[in-house]
Write a protein that holds these residues in place. Structure first.
Motif, short mmCIF file in Angstrom:
data_model
loop_
_atom_site.label_atom_id
_atom_site.label_comp_id
_atom_site.label_asym_id
_atom_site.label_seq_id
_atom_site.Cartn_x
_atom_site.Cartn_y
_atom_site.Cartn_z
N LEU A 195 0.83 -1.21 0.00
CA LEU A 195 0.00 0.00 0.00
C LEU A 195 0.86 1.25 0.00
CD1 LEU A 195 -2.72 1.42 0.18
CD2 LEU A 195 -2.66 1.11 2.66
N LEU A 199 0.72 4.12 -3.04
CA LEU A 199 0.45 5.53 -2.76
C LEU A 199 1.65 6.42 -3.03
CD1 LEU A 199 -1.52 5.03 0.58
CD2 LEU A 199 -2.49 5.80 -1.60
N ALA A 209 -5.60 8.12 2.82
CA ALA A 209 -5.83 6.69 3.00
C ALA A 209 -6.03 6.34 4.47
CB ALA A 209 -4.65 5.90 2.42
N TYR A 212 -9.49 7.30 5.65
CA TYR A 212 -10.49 6.37 5.12
C TYR A 212 -10.47 5.06 5.91
CZ TYR A 212 -13.09 3.52 1.74
OH TYR A 212 -14.00 2.71 1.15
N CYS A 220 -5.37 -2.58 5.29
CA CYS A 220 -4.51 -2.23 4.15
C CYS A 220 -4.86 -3.06 2.92
CB CYS A 220 -3.04 -2.47 4.52
SG CYS A 220 -2.39 -1.35 5.78
N TYR A 223 -8.16 -1.80 1.36
CA TYR A 223 -8.00 -0.45 0.80
C TYR A 223 -7.15 -0.50 -0.47
CZ TYR A 223 -7.19 4.53 0.29
OH TYR A 223 -7.15 5.80 -0.22
N PHE A 227 -8.24 0.88 -4.00
CA PHE A 227 -7.38 1.90 -4.63
C PHE A 227 -7.01 1.48 -6.05
CE2 PHE A 227 -3.25 3.71 -5.64
CZ PHE A 227 -3.41 5.04 -5.31
N GLN A 250 -2.18 9.37 -7.49
CA GLN A 250 -2.35 8.84 -6.14
C GLN A 250 -3.28 9.73 -5.31
OE1 GLN A 250 0.54 9.13 -7.77
NE2 GLN A 250 2.04 7.61 -7.12
N SER A 254 -7.07 8.61 -4.04
CA SER A 254 -7.37 8.58 -2.61
C SER A 254 -8.46 9.60 -2.27
CB SER A 254 -6.11 8.83 -1.78
OG SER A 254 -5.52 10.08 -2.09
#
Length: 617
Positions: A195, A199, A209, A212, A220, A223, A227, A250, A254
């Motif tokens: 992750l 990002l 992130a 969220y 992770c 997400y 993502f 990114q 996000s």
């Protein structure tokens, strides 16, 4: 002086970068070290600069100035205010450009320690004259942040520190601290490193992130899957060439994930229009009271996004200021903006890269309404001279809105917010900036509205006023003669606006030493004002004051005193002792008394400031 940003949640000290900054400073002990923290958006430049500012404050620096430097006018205004705060000789509050220059002169010779931070420096060309010069000793330092990477950044002996993204350890440490502080460290699973890399180890995207994950109880792994799925669909939303820093995808991804989640929460459907509106304003902050205006609550009502299928439908009644505040707090909880009413006039802030991502994902059809809602800045603009700090913030927001909106601000028939900003530049003594502003407004008025539109005459009148206040009387006269001729042609010789234009021309003739012409025109304006408006109308009294000033300039002191006494008595009777017009009339009368040798009466009438009769525009 200025608002240093508070530390971000789970702020990483980035020890290696701080050591680089300190090492460069040590090698330049006797000159100004301008350490330009250069890097793409969202990498944490401002947070690093703020950490340096807090350290300098803890170390006891005498003068610390934080400047939101995206616009050169903001640099000038902040320097001018700083000059007054430290008591710089020659800074009298009449001309911000002069006061700012005096502040730079003071920095070069003072034995006080000082740190000037220029944050988000964009216009390096325009800011050229406003870089502090090397000081006499070793107590001065400049720190700047910028995304610019051209030769101007490293010129004039400036040391450059390139700021990149987090290291893997910093990214891991940031996310661990955020999740642990929220009691959700169980979300940090085996795909955390993947992750971080997805990002881009970008501090801003990591902040989106983390918020969220905390709010949605999402680990992770999940997400990362969300993502990656959203990234695949992003090309249609983010146009080619938009991601100039290499980080936009990114941040945009996000951002969109966070907005998806926030849009399902109460107040349902307001998160998206709220952030689109905020994105059109100054990232450094705007006043919370903007969100209580009718224009903004109506915009939120009409642009509320529909909830997903199966979600309860929102109440379609008009959005209230309380609901608008709730939408801001919702965005705050998802780390998309900072909404804190304790921050005064800059209570609502967001990162510039977040703002850009929100702008670029706003449908073109929604942009005009968003622009006009943001232009509700005029609804909270303070009265002249009453709140200079708020006025400066509103000007900065107007500058940002102008850059984003372009000609949309002129639809359907003109931009009141641009006129308010221009008048406040003159009031603040920013005459050079005011001249540039009103030149542009006059040109845009003619281009977009036609040569005889009233806005053109107003813009030219204000341009002439800026020239007049800057002492460039000849240029003011050329414009005022044209404005008067156009007003007589379009409105007639007896229209009140024509009388004002004639009075302005008389004032400029007086300042230029053309006293006989000034007296003739001022006398005509007074007679016409009495006939058309009445003897007690404020414009009639102002006309009398201008005639008194013309008599005084011509050396006709007796007539100046007689007229000045009449005007002062009328203002005192109609407006009271403390009104600005009464004080100005008293100052003008005191000057006439002094010229006649009546010193005692001059002292009695003087309001203890430099009086200046300025015709209304």
């Amino acid at each position: 002086m200025g608002a240093v940003p508070p530390p971000a949640t789970a702020f990483q000290p980035r020890t290696g970068l701080r050591e680089d900054i300190d090492r460069l400073r040590a090698r330049h002990a006797t000159v100004v070290l301008t350490q330009v923290l250069s890097g793409g958006g969202g990498v944490g430049k401002s947070q690093l600069a703020a950490a340096c500012a807090r350290q300098a404050h803890a170390d006891g620096v005498d003068v610390l100035v934080w400047v939101n430097a995206a616009e050169t006018s903001q640099i000038v205004a902040t320097y001018a205010t700083a000059a007054h705060r430290v008591g710089v000789p020659g800074a009298d509050g009449q001309d911000a450009d002069s006061d700012a220059a005096a502040f730079l002169d003071w920095l070069a010779v003072t034995d006080r320690t000082w740190l000037v931070i220029l944050d988000d420096l964009t216009d390096l060309e325009g800011a050229g004259p406003w870089w502090p010069r090397p000081p006499a000793g070793d107590g001065g330092r400049v720190l700047a942040t910028t995304r610019r990477r051209d030769a101007l950044v490293s010129g004039a002996g400036r040391a450059v520190v390139d700021i990149g993204t987090y290291t893997p350890d910093e990214a891991r440490g940031y996310l661990r601290e955020r999740l642990t502080a929220a009691g959700t460290d169980h979300l940090l699973d085996e795909n955390a490193d993947d992750l971080f890399e997805a990002l881009g180890r970008l501090p801003l995207a990591l902040a989106h992130a983390a918020a969220y994950m905390i709010n949605e109880d999402t680990g992770c792994t999940r997400y990362l899957r969300l993502f990656n799925d959203r990234t695949l669909n992003l090309k249609a939303l983010l146009p080619p060439g938009a991601d100039t820093d290499g980080y936009g995808r990114q941040v945009t991804t996000s951002l969109l994930l966070a907005l998806d989640a926030a849009g399902r929460r109460e107040p349902v459907g307001l998160a998206v229009p709220a952030i689109r509106l905020a994105a059109h304003l100054d990232p450094a902050g705007h006043p919370h009271q903007l969100w209580t205006t009718t224009a903004v609550t109506h915009y939120l009502t009409t642009h509320r996004t529909p909830p997903p299928p199966g979600t309860p439908q929102p109440n379609h009644a008009e959005v209230t200021p309380d609901q608008a505040h709730a939408a801001l707090r919702l965005l705050h909880h998802y780390a998309l903006i900072t909404s804190d009413t304790r921050s005064g006039d800059r209570a609502v802030r967001l990162h510039a890269l977040t703002a850009r991502a929100a702008q670029e994902t706003t449908p073109q059809a929604d942009t005009p309404a968003t622009v006009h809602a943001a232009a509700a800045l005029t609804e909270i603009w303070p009265e002249q001279h009453t709140a200079p700090g708020l006025t400066a913030v509103l000007r900065a927001n107007t500058d940002t809105l102008t850059g984003v909106a372009g000609d949309l601000l002129w639809q359907p028939d003109g931009p009141p917010v641009l006129f308010a900003a221009g008048r406040s530049l003159i009031d603040a003594g920013l005459f050079g900036t005011a001249i540039t502003h009103w030149r542009r407004i006059a040109a845009d008025s003619e281009r977009l509205l036609g040569v005889d539109h009233p806005h053109i005459l107003i813009a030219r009148g204000n341009l002439a006023s800026a020239y007049w206040r800057a002492g460039r009387t000849g240029e003011a006269i050329v414009i005022e003669e044209r404005v008067l001729a156009d007003r007589e042609r379009l409105l007639g010789i007896d229209h009140p606006d024509t009388l004002i234009a004639r009075g302005n021309l008389a004032s400029s003739y007086r300042q230029a030493g053309r006293t006989s012409e000034a007296i003739a025109i001022a006398g005509r304006v007074l007679a016409d004002s009495e006939r058309l408006l009445g003897k007690d109308h404020p414009h009639t009294l102002i006309a009398g004051g201008n005639l008194a000033a013309s008599y005084q300039r011509a050396g006709r002191t007796g007539e100046a005193i007689a007229m000045g006494e009449r005007v002062f008595a009328d203002f005192e009777r109609l407006l009271g002792d403390d009104h600005l017009h009464t004080l100005s009339a008293g100052g003008s009368l005191a000057a006439s008394y002094q010229r006649a040798g009546r010193t005692g009466e001059a002292c009695q009438r003087s309001p203890n400031f430099d009086p200046r009769w300025v015709s209304e525009n």
